[in-house]
Design an enzyme around this catalytic site. Sequence first.
Site, PDB file in Angstrom:
ATOM      1  N   GLU A 148       0.816  -1.210   0.000  1.00 39.98           N
ATOM      2  CA  GLU A 148       0.000   0.000   0.000  1.00 39.98           C
ATOM      3  C   GLU A 148       0.855   1.268   0.000  1.00 39.98           C
ATOM      4  O   GLU A 148       0.403   2.340   0.405  1.00 39.98           O
ATOM      5  CB  GLU A 148      -0.944  -0.038   1.193  1.00 39.98           C
ATOM      6  CG  GLU A 148      -1.880  -1.231   1.140  1.00 39.98           C
ATOM      7  CD  GLU A 148      -2.649  -1.435   2.417  1.00 39.98           C
ATOM      8  OE1 GLU A 148      -3.586  -0.650   2.656  1.00 39.98           O
ATOM      9  OE2 GLU A 148      -2.341  -2.359   3.181  1.00 39.98           O
TER      10      GLU A 148
ATOM     11  N   GLN B 275     -17.879 -15.812   4.703  1.00 33.93           N
ATOM     12  CA  GLN B 275     -19.137 -16.032   4.002  1.00 33.93           C
ATOM     13  C   GLN B 275     -19.569 -14.766   3.273  1.00 33.93           C
ATOM     14  O   GLN B 275     -19.579 -13.681   3.863  1.00 33.93           O
ATOM     15  CB  GLN B 275     -20.217 -16.443   5.004  1.00 33.93           C
ATOM     16  CG  GLN B 275     -21.601 -16.631   4.403  1.00 33.93           C
ATOM     17  CD  GLN B 275     -21.622 -17.800   3.449  1.00 33.93           C
ATOM     18  OE1 GLN B 275     -21.376 -18.926   3.833  1.00 33.93           O
ATOM     19  NE2 GLN B 275     -21.872 -17.523   2.170  1.00 33.93           N
TER      20      GLN B 275
ATOM     21  N   SER C 234      -6.703  -2.013   2.446  1.00 31.26           N
ATOM     22  CA  SER C 234      -6.963  -1.432   1.122  1.00 31.26           C
ATOM     23  C   SER C 234      -7.368  -2.469   0.085  1.00 31.26           C
ATOM     24  O   SER C 234      -7.128  -2.298  -1.106  1.00 31.26           O
ATOM     25  CB  SER C 234      -5.747  -0.636   0.624  1.00 31.26           C
ATOM     26  OG  SER C 234      -5.571   0.514   1.406  1.00 31.26           O
TER      27      SER C 234
ATOM     28  N   SER D 249     -11.476  10.385   0.786  1.00 34.87           N
ATOM     29  CA  SER D 249     -11.738   9.072   1.369  1.00 34.87           C
ATOM     30  C   SER D 249     -12.983   9.124   2.257  1.00 34.87           C
ATOM     31  O   SER D 249     -13.422  10.193   2.693  1.00 34.87           O
ATOM     32  CB  SER D 249     -10.535   8.613   2.199  1.00 34.87           C
ATOM     33  OG  SER D 249      -9.380   8.484   1.389  1.00 34.87           O
TER      34      SER D 249
ATOM     35  N   ASP E  48     -16.494  -0.993   9.584  1.00 32.65           N
ATOM     36  CA  ASP E  48     -17.199  -1.367   8.367  1.00 32.65           C
ATOM     37  C   ASP E  48     -18.215  -2.471   8.660  1.00 32.65           C
ATOM     38  O   ASP E  48     -17.893  -3.463   9.331  1.00 32.65           O
ATOM     39  CB  ASP E  48     -16.204  -1.869   7.322  1.00 32.65           C
ATOM     40  CG  ASP E  48     -15.163  -0.817   6.956  1.00 32.65           C
ATOM     41  OD1 ASP E  48     -15.327   0.351   7.348  1.00 32.65           O
ATOM     42  OD2 ASP E  48     -14.185  -1.170   6.274  1.00 32.65           O
TER      43      ASP E  48
ATOM     44  N   ALA F 262     -25.699  -7.774   0.791  1.00 31.31           N
ATOM     45  CA  ALA F 262     -25.904  -6.703   1.766  1.00 31.31           C
ATOM     46  C   ALA F 262     -25.266  -5.417   1.276  1.00 31.31           C
ATOM     47  O   ALA F 262     -24.424  -5.408   0.376  1.00 31.31           O
ATOM     48  CB  ALA F 262     -25.310  -7.100   3.115  1.00 31.31           C
TER      49      ALA F 262
END
EC number: 6.3.2.4
Length: 356
Positions: free
Chosen positions: A16, A214, A183, A317, A293, A218
């Site tokens: 990154e 899994q 990232s 961002s 997240d 969504a």
Amino acid sequence: MSKEALCIIYGGKSAEHDVSILTAQNVLNAIDKEQYQIDIIYITNEGIWRKKENITNEITDINGLHLDASLEGEISSMLTRSSLGGRYDVVFPLLHGPNGEDGTIQGLFEVLDLPYVGNGVLAASSSMDKLVMKQLFAQRGLPQLPYVSFLRSEYEKYQHNILKLVQDKLEFPVFVKPANLGSSVGISKCSNEAELIQGIEEAFLFDRKLVIEQGVNAREIEVAVLGNDYPETTWPGEVIKDVAFYDYKSKYKDGKVQLSIPADLDEEVQMTLRNMAVEAFKATDCSGILRADFFVTEDDQIYINETNAMPGFTAYSMYPKLWENMGVSYPELITKLITLAKERHQDKQKNKHKID
């Protein structure tokens, strides 16, 4: 008004690396140069540290941040001697991935007793390792999707058994991820066994341990967290994609991802997400900065996906944009993070270091 000495560190021996340089350009152009005297340290892909002092101009060409004919020397000297003559008031690491947001460089700052922006050793390392992170989330009672994790050496020895375990425990599609990378580098969406094998091989190029999760139909929702002992959160934002999933290329190169801020969700769901983000922040003992997240299904089932202890931090961002929606500008956010770093360091000075 006398200036404070600030050192911004970017680059790094990481996949990154380029993202870090882009972040440094954004921060350098936004930061208040009347308040801070700014030195920069660039870490090359080979791990060489190079320093340039007293940055005052706007960085219009990102190539100028690939320092070459600049100061080199002992790392400890670079970090403890500012261009103002004394020690740095704050160090601001803008490093992503291994050797940057995994607790390693944070340990160096701790040894040198430097105030630094962002998470400490434990929070950084546990947020970087997706398996450890998931185990801590489970202890906190945060809902997660099923997953499987194993080492490269285990896969090389027991490939057939591991492939069977994955397919017994999970249903296609699944997501294969290096355990210690951010990232979206090395991540694959796999819809059958052939793709699963290919995805595993790809992930093992970047780490010796991986996590297979899994897949779920969504929405991808993110919440920004800011603070130390009493963190604050933003209203959630949504990642809207024109691609199969939010990979490195779509994030940083193709422009095939849009951010919807705030996300179109029921207020009760939004508050649940904000509360869960605080729980995730506390689960890994975070400080300063975190992005949490989540997945939210059509019937409003919520699953935490992961946290990012050094989220993307360009002006465009998700993390800065979420705070902008709360009335906090990008330059103001930078200043808040620096203030939080100094506050945390001052609080640590209250600890005794010898027994009377």
